[in-house]
Design a protein around this motif. Sequence first.
Motif, PDB file in Angstrom:
ATOM      1  N   THR A 230      -2.119 -12.822 -12.822  1.00 45.05           N
ATOM      2  CA  THR A 230      -2.104 -11.714 -13.784  1.00 45.05           C
ATOM      3  C   THR A 230      -0.908 -10.825 -13.499  1.00 45.05           C
ATOM      4  N   PRO A 231       0.079 -10.756 -14.385  1.00 43.89           N
ATOM      5  CA  PRO A 231       1.221  -9.855 -14.174  1.00 43.89           C
ATOM      6  C   PRO A 231       0.780  -8.396 -14.206  1.00 43.89           C
ATOM      7  N   LEU A 232       1.295  -7.584 -13.284  1.00 45.54           N
ATOM      8  CA  LEU A 232       0.931  -6.175 -13.191  1.00 45.54           C
ATOM      9  C   LEU A 232       2.115  -5.363 -12.682  1.00 45.54           C
ATOM     10  N   ASP A 233       2.084  -4.059 -12.999  1.00 46.41           N
ATOM     11  CA  ASP A 233       3.046  -3.113 -12.428  1.00 46.41           C
ATOM     12  C   ASP A 233       2.444  -2.310 -11.285  1.00 46.41           C
ATOM     13  N   ALA A 234       1.132  -2.062 -11.346  1.00 43.79           N
ATOM     14  CA  ALA A 234       0.453  -1.277 -10.307  1.00 43.79           C
ATOM     15  C   ALA A 234      -0.972  -1.776 -10.158  1.00 43.79           C
ATOM     16  N   LEU A 235      -1.475  -1.717  -8.939  1.00 38.97           N
ATOM     17  CA  LEU A 235      -2.848  -2.120  -8.659  1.00 38.97           C
ATOM     18  C   LEU A 235      -3.547  -0.985  -7.925  1.00 38.97           C
ATOM     19  N   PHE A 236      -4.645  -0.515  -8.506  1.00 37.02           N
ATOM     20  CA  PHE A 236      -5.442   0.533  -7.870  1.00 37.02           C
ATOM     21  C   PHE A 236      -6.553  -0.113  -7.055  1.00 37.02           C
ATOM     22  N   ALA A 237      -6.708   0.354  -5.828  1.00 36.02           N
ATOM     23  CA  ALA A 237      -7.708  -0.209  -4.921  1.00 36.02           C
ATOM     24  C   ALA A 237      -8.244   0.888  -4.033  1.00 36.02           C
ATOM     25  N   HIS A 238      -9.470   0.713  -3.583  1.00 32.77           N
ATOM     26  CA  HIS A 238     -10.123   1.729  -2.750  1.00 32.77           C
ATOM     27  C   HIS A 238     -10.764   1.042  -1.551  1.00 32.77           C
ATOM     28  N   PRO A 239      -9.952   0.716  -0.550  1.00 27.34           N
ATOM     29  CA  PRO A 239     -10.498   0.068   0.649  1.00 27.34           C
ATOM     30  C   PRO A 239     -11.453   0.997   1.385  1.00 27.34           C
ATOM     31  N   GLN A 240     -12.308   0.399   2.180  1.00 24.12           N
ATOM     32  CA  GLN A 240     -13.213   1.183   2.995  1.00 24.12           C
ATOM     33  C   GLN A 240     -12.413   2.020   3.994  1.00 24.12           C
ATOM     34  N   ILE A 241     -12.992   3.144   4.381  1.00 25.56           N
ATOM     35  CA  ILE A 241     -12.335   4.053   5.313  1.00 25.56           C
ATOM     36  C   ILE A 241     -13.241   4.307   6.510  1.00 25.56           C
TER      37      ILE A 241
ATOM     38  N   TRP B  82       0.835  -1.204   0.000  1.00 24.06           N
ATOM     39  CA  TRP B  82       0.000   0.000   0.000  1.00 24.06           C
ATOM     40  C   TRP B  82       0.871   1.256   0.000  1.00 24.06           C
ATOM     41  N   GLY B  83       0.537   2.194  -0.870  1.00 22.66           N
ATOM     42  CA  GLY B  83       1.284   3.441  -0.973  1.00 22.66           C
ATOM     43  C   GLY B  83       2.526   3.333  -1.831  1.00 22.66           C
ATOM     44  N   LYS B  84       2.838   2.136  -2.284  1.00 16.08           N
ATOM     45  CA  LYS B  84       4.013   1.930  -3.137  1.00 16.08           C
ATOM     46  C   LYS B  84       3.577   1.520  -4.542  1.00 16.08           C
ATOM     47  N   SER B  85       2.988   0.311  -4.657  1.00 13.37           N
ATOM     48  CA  SER B  85       2.481  -0.128  -5.959  1.00 13.37           C
ATOM     49  C   SER B  85       1.010  -0.530  -5.898  1.00 13.37           C
ATOM     50  N   VAL B  86       0.441  -0.644  -4.703  1.00 17.60           N
ATOM     51  CA  VAL B  86      -1.006  -0.736  -4.517  1.00 17.60           C
ATOM     52  C   VAL B  86      -1.451   0.648  -4.070  1.00 17.60           C
TER      53      VAL B  86
ATOM     54  N   ALA C 265      -7.010 -13.046  -4.325  1.00 19.34           N
ATOM     55  CA  ALA C 265      -6.559 -13.914  -3.236  1.00 19.34           C
ATOM     56  C   ALA C 265      -5.231 -13.475  -2.648  1.00 19.34           C
ATOM     57  N   SER C 266      -4.324 -12.983  -3.484  1.00 19.66           N
ATOM     58  CA  SER C 266      -3.014 -12.581  -2.973  1.00 19.66           C
ATOM     59  C   SER C 266      -2.326 -11.660  -3.966  1.00 19.66           C
ATOM     60  N   ILE C 267      -1.347 -10.919  -3.450  1.00 21.05           N
ATOM     61  CA  ILE C 267      -0.548  -9.999  -4.250  1.00 21.05           C
ATOM     62  C   ILE C 267       0.911 -10.402  -4.112  1.00 21.05           C
ATOM     63  N   GLN C 268       1.543 -10.647  -5.243  1.00 15.62           N
ATOM     64  CA  GLN C 268       2.951 -11.006  -5.221  1.00 15.62           C
ATOM     65  C   GLN C 268       3.775  -9.730  -5.396  1.00 15.62           C
ATOM     66  N   HIS C 269       4.776  -9.568  -4.537  1.00 15.14           N
ATOM     67  CA  HIS C 269       5.537  -8.321  -4.551  1.00 15.14           C
ATOM     68  C   HIS C 269       6.925  -8.558  -4.002  1.00 15.14           C
TER      69      HIS C 269
END
Length: 296
Positions: A216-227, A123-127, A196-200
Motif C-alpha cells: 500500500t503506497p503511503l506518505d505517512a503512517l500513524f502508529a501507537h506502540p505500547q509504552i 519513527w518520528g519522521k514519517s511513522v 510485515a514491513s515498512i519501505q522507506h
Amino acid sequence: MDDVIIIGGSFAGLAAALNLGRARRKVTILDTGSPRNRYASNAHGLLGHDGKPPSEILADARQQLEPYDTVRFVQARALKLSGAQDDFTVETDDGERRKARRLLLSYGIADQFPPIPGFAESWGKSVIHCPYCHGYEYAGKSWGLVYSTPMSLHATLLYGDWTDQITLFTDGHDVPEIERGKLDKRGIKVVEGKVASIQHQDGQLSSVTTEDGRVTPLDALFAHPQIKPSSNLHEQLGLETVETPFGIALKVDEKHKTSVDGIFAAGDLASPMASLTIAAYTGAMAGINAQQSMLA
C-alpha cells in the motif's frame, strides 16, 4: 540538602525547575540526555517554538535556567530512590548520594517499537503518533493508521480534518461489522492482515507491506506502540500506577502528587497525552505544588 531533586530534564522537568528556581528553591536536575522526542527533527504546537528542533528548544531552556543560582543541572542517571518526605536519597551512576526534601519524577516513557522492519528507522519522521504534532506537514497526502485499540476507529474520524486519503491496517485485529460500515461511509480503506514491513528512504516511507504481500503506497503512517516508564524508580518506592490504552502511567492527583507524600510527577510519565505544551504545563504545576508543599 536540596529542596527538590528533579529526575528527568526534558520539557516537564525544566518547566518545574524554572518555577522552583524563581521561587529561590534549591534544585538539582538529573538527566541522561535521551528525551523521548529525540527521533523527531522538528517539534510543533509549542507556542513561540513551532517548527524548531526539540534539541534546540531544550538547549535554549537550559540556557535560560543558568541565571538561577539555586538550580543545578547534572548529567547522571538516578539508580536508586529511598527515604521519605523531607529525607529522600537519590543514588546516581556517578557514585553520588544526593538528599532532598521532595522528589519530582519526569523521566518520561519509552516507546516499545514492534519488530517491523523499517518501523524504528522511520519513527518520528514519517511513522508518527500525533496529528496535532505532525499532521499539518502531511495534509492532503496518503495516511495510514495501524489499529491498536478501539480508539483507532475514532482516530480515522479525527484525521479527516487533515486528509481524505486514509487507510486503516487492522494488523490482525477484528473490526466489528457496524464499525466497518461507518468506515466505509467515510471513505476509509481497510487493509486486513498484520503489517510485515515498512519501505522507506532515510525514514521517509513510501509504502507498507502486509503479511499477505499486499503493498500500500503511503506518505505517512500513524502508529501507537505500547509504552512503559523509562525507569523503574517509581517501583522502588511503591508508587501507584494506572493503566492507559497504550501502557502504564503514574497515578497523580490534581496537584500532580503521586501516591507517596513528597513525590510529584509530570510529563509523559504521568499523562497519556504526549505534547510539549502539556508536558511543560504539568511540569510547571508539579514544581509549583512541590514548592507550596514545603511552606511552613
